[in-house]
Write an enzyme that holds these catalytic residues in place. Structure first.
Site: not given
Ligand code: ADP
Ligand code: MG
Length: 402
Positions: A40, A202, A359, A382
């Protein structure tokens, strides 16, 4: 409408408030904090180097961990300032206070091209509350605002969104610009065939993305645990595989939606199944089910099977745009990584525009050494999903229009 880019700002001698995502993983060793993965930080270097070269006085804002609005030195950014110094070969000043006299004094002494990092903005509860007074106090430390923290752009916080209202200009950094170029630009009118590979844990995490992409994609290739919720919804045996039992209606709704829109929605035709989740497990392939057998009773599906890999690779080979979110198996364990790896190789080898978001998907692609062969790997988890869903990200919305 386009957002202002840092490239079109004249920043010489200006105090530039640069928001970045330095929320890196760390470990404690011999009483010292060690950064275990500095990706990052490296991702923010193009913007930082650009600003230094242009003679800006760069004041960096970042958050780290979850100090929950109070000073907690476990979450100090000081080690990050040291690491950043070595990365850019130049001393990075550090302000132990986020706002007020301490940073003000240090900034007043800065020369063109100097860099200073402010302490963790989340040491103030006002940051996550996006409190206007705090945003104004941050803004008073600089002349212009540049946001390169794509990974935090889906949060309306003081240093990502609120601050923009208190500065003359708010521009996107180079990383932010690239994220928007790929996740918004390339996907708004994708070259066809547009193939979406979706996996991960999911279905419920990805409903918004599935529905939004249903309007654009030609083909979905489904894998990961989410596949078994679709199996169950169609009456295909799932054994002990992970299934979201309360999402069966939703799965059926998605299948019907694909059918009505003429979108091809491919589920695995075979799987790897195991009775043991471990690094030494020896999974076996299930039969190919054309309405016949799915996952065996007492066994759990942990990866897509070889027939599915072959099928998906063929689809990928003829794609012009590929978007991938979610690993196709439990890739963290070597015996269950083959499907994800093989599909990743096919994506890398395709001549398509290839975009990896999420991610764990990006981690997988990096682990296979294939990140450089993709058109783009998003840094946002997200935030990428929300952008693909078509949501407005507060950190992007706050930027100046050109
Ligand atoms: P991303 O971060 O790329 O959006 P997710 O967070 O949705 O991806 O899902 C990643 C996780 O899904 C991984 O940890 C992986 O082990 C898990 N996973 C993939 N396939 C399966 C499976 N068949 N059974 C259980 N977990 C799975
Ligand atoms: Mg994840």
């Amino acid at each position: 409408m386009a957002k202002l880019s840092v490239r079109s700002l004249s920043v010489k001698g200006q105090r530039v408030l640069l928001r970045v995502d330095f929320n890196v993983p760390t470990e404690e060793k011999d009483g010292r904090t060690r950064i275990t993965d500095d990706t990052r930080i490296r991702e923010s270097l193009p913007t930082l180097k650009h600003l230094i070269a242009e003679g800006a006085r760069v004041v960096i804002m970042a958050h780290f961990g979850r100090p929950k609005g109070a000073v907690n030195l476990k979450y100090t950014l000081r080690p990050v300032a040291e690491h950043l110094s070595t990365l850019i070969g130049k001393t990075v000043l550090f302000s132990s206070e986020v706002i007020g006299e301490v940073p003000r004094g240090l900034i007043a002494e800065m020369q063109d091209g100097d860099v200073l990092l402010l302490e963790n903005v989340r040491f103030h509860a006002e940051e996550e509350a996006n409190e206007a007074g705090f945003a104004a106090a941050l803004a008073s430390l600089g002349d212009v605002f540049v946001n390169d923290a794509f990974g935090a752009a889906h949060r309306a916080h003081a240093s990502t969104a609120g601050i923009a209202a208190h500065v003359g200009k708010a521009a996107m950094g180079l990383l932010m610009e690239k994220e928007l170029q790929y996740l918004q630009g390339e996907l708004s009118e994708p070259a066809r065939p547009f193939v979406v590979i979706l996996g991960g844990s999911k279905v419920s995490d990805k409903i918004g993305v599935i529905k939004a992409l249903m309007e654009k994609a030609n083909t979905f290739l489904i894998g990961g645990a989410m596949a078994y919720t679709f199996f169950k919804a169609q009456g295909i045996p799932t054994g002990n595989s992970r299934v979201e039992a309360d999402k069966l209606d939703l799965a059926r709704e998605i299948l019907a939606l694909a059918e009505s829109k003429g979108v091809r929605f491919l589920l695995p035709v075979d799987n790897l199944e195991t009775q043991e989740i471990s690094a030494t497990a020896q999974p076996r392939a299930t039969g190919v089910h054309g309405g016949a057998k799915g996952v065996s009773e007492g066994w759990e599906a942990v990866d897509i099977g070889p027939e599915t890999v072959a099928l998906y690779r063929t689809e990928i080979a003829s794609a012009k745009t590929v978007l991938w979110n979610g690993p196709l198996g439990i890739f963290e364990l070597p015996p269950f990584a083959a499907g994800t790896r093989s599909v990743a190789e096919a994506v890398a080898a395709s001549g398509a525009v290839t975009i990896i978001g999420g991610g764990d998907s990006v981690t997988a692609v990096k682990q296979f050494g294939l990140a450089d062969r993709m058109s783009f790997c998003s840094t946002g988890g997200g935030a990428s999903l929300e952008l693909i869903e078509g949501k407005v990200l507060p950190g992007v919305a706050a930027l100046s229009e050109v």
